[in-house]
Motif scaffolding. Sequence first.
Motif, PDB file in Angstrom:
ATOM      1  N   ARG A   1      -5.596  -8.529  -4.496  1.00  0.00           N
ATOM      2  CA  ARG A   1      -5.439  -7.172  -5.021  1.00  0.00           C
ATOM      3  C   ARG A   1      -4.769  -6.255  -3.991  1.00  0.00           C
ATOM      4  N   ILE A   2      -5.208  -6.342  -2.737  1.00  0.00           N
ATOM      5  CA  ILE A   2      -4.621  -5.505  -1.688  1.00  0.00           C
ATOM      6  C   ILE A   2      -3.158  -5.867  -1.477  1.00  0.00           C
ATOM      7  N   LYS A   3      -2.846  -7.159  -1.435  1.00  0.00           N
ATOM      8  CA  LYS A   3      -1.450  -7.586  -1.256  1.00  0.00           C
ATOM      9  C   LYS A   3      -0.583  -7.141  -2.429  1.00  0.00           C
TER      10      LYS A   3
ATOM     11  N   ILE B   1       9.534  -8.258   3.428  1.00  0.00           N
ATOM     12  CA  ILE B   1       8.909  -9.188   4.375  1.00  0.00           C
ATOM     13  C   ILE B   1       8.103  -8.429   5.427  1.00  0.00           C
ATOM     14  N   LEU B   2       8.647  -7.344   5.954  1.00  0.00           N
ATOM     15  CA  LEU B   2       7.920  -6.558   6.957  1.00  0.00           C
ATOM     16  C   LEU B   2       6.642  -5.953   6.387  1.00  0.00           C
ATOM     17  N   TRP B   3       6.717  -5.371   5.196  1.00  0.00           N
ATOM     18  CA  TRP B   3       5.525  -4.786   4.580  1.00  0.00           C
ATOM     19  C   TRP B   3       4.487  -5.851   4.245  1.00  0.00           C
ATOM     20  N   HIS B   4       4.939  -7.025   3.809  1.00  0.00           N
ATOM     21  CA  HIS B   4       4.009  -8.101   3.479  1.00  0.00           C
ATOM     22  C   HIS B   4       3.277  -8.590   4.725  1.00  0.00           C
ATOM     23  N   VAL B   5       4.010  -8.806   5.796  1.00  0.00           N
ATOM     24  CA  VAL B   5       3.381  -9.246   7.046  1.00  0.00           C
ATOM     25  C   VAL B   5       2.458  -8.156   7.585  1.00  0.00           C
ATOM     26  N   LEU B   6       2.877  -6.901   7.476  1.00  0.00           N
ATOM     27  CA  LEU B   6       2.029  -5.790   7.922  1.00  0.00           C
ATOM     28  C   LEU B   6       0.735  -5.731   7.107  1.00  0.00           C
ATOM     29  N   ALA B   7       0.831  -5.913   5.798  1.00  0.00           N
ATOM     30  CA  ALA B   7      -0.367  -5.899   4.954  1.00  0.00           C
ATOM     31  C   ALA B   7      -1.295  -7.056   5.295  1.00  0.00           C
ATOM     32  N   CYS B   8      -0.734  -8.241   5.492  1.00  0.00           N
ATOM     33  CA  CYS B   8      -1.563  -9.407   5.820  1.00  0.00           C
ATOM     34  C   CYS B   8      -2.261  -9.242   7.160  1.00  0.00           C
TER      35      CYS B   8
ATOM     36  N   GLY C   1       2.619  -4.696  -2.278  1.00  0.00           N
ATOM     37  CA  GLY C   1       3.931  -5.071  -2.805  1.00  0.00           C
ATOM     38  C   GLY C   1       4.517  -3.966  -3.670  1.00  0.00           C
ATOM     39  N   ILE C   2       3.670  -3.333  -4.474  1.00  0.00           N
ATOM     40  CA  ILE C   2       4.122  -2.228  -5.320  1.00  0.00           C
ATOM     41  C   ILE C   2       4.511  -1.027  -4.476  1.00  0.00           C
ATOM     42  N   VAL C   3       3.681  -0.682  -3.499  1.00  0.00           N
ATOM     43  CA  VAL C   3       3.971   0.466  -2.635  1.00  0.00           C
ATOM     44  C   VAL C   3       5.243   0.223  -1.823  1.00  0.00           C
ATOM     45  N   SER C   4       5.408  -0.976  -1.298  1.00  0.00           N
ATOM     46  CA  SER C   4       6.615  -1.257  -0.517  1.00  0.00           C
ATOM     47  C   SER C   4       7.858  -1.245  -1.400  1.00  0.00           C
TER      48      SER C   4
END
Length: 130
Positions: free
Chosen positions: A46-48, A74-81, A52-55
């Motif tokens: 859910r957080i990821k 890719i940067l936002w995904h790695v930052l979220a993880c 993804g929507i916000v990025s």
Amino acid sequence: MIADPMADIGGPDPSGAGGGAGDMGSTTKEVVDPMAMAMNMQRIERIKNVMGIVSGCVAGICGLTGFSGLVCFILWHVLACTTIWAVKMNCNLSVYTRQSWFVYLTMGLQQFALSFTLFWTLFYGLVYLY
């Protein structure tokens, strides 16, 4: 995660009581609650997905196109993880997910990329085309 006191999570009893012929001594048992593990995975997903929507919204509003939009995702995904790992998991991935880092970073990546692309094109169109 909730530990089961009957599973001898902490190792052998320091008082020496309860040690029988089948007592392993220094071995510890690990209890995994499947319901808690499924709940953890749903929360991570859910957080990821929200990230993804916000990025995608950020990339669309900033006017990113082509390769720069992919780099943004890719940067936002790695930052979220890494934020989930540091804040929610207290830097201990194996306790909450039982996954390797590669699986943790790539699990559901296609789903999040589709959400990103949808909101990226939507916000780019709203801001720069209309």
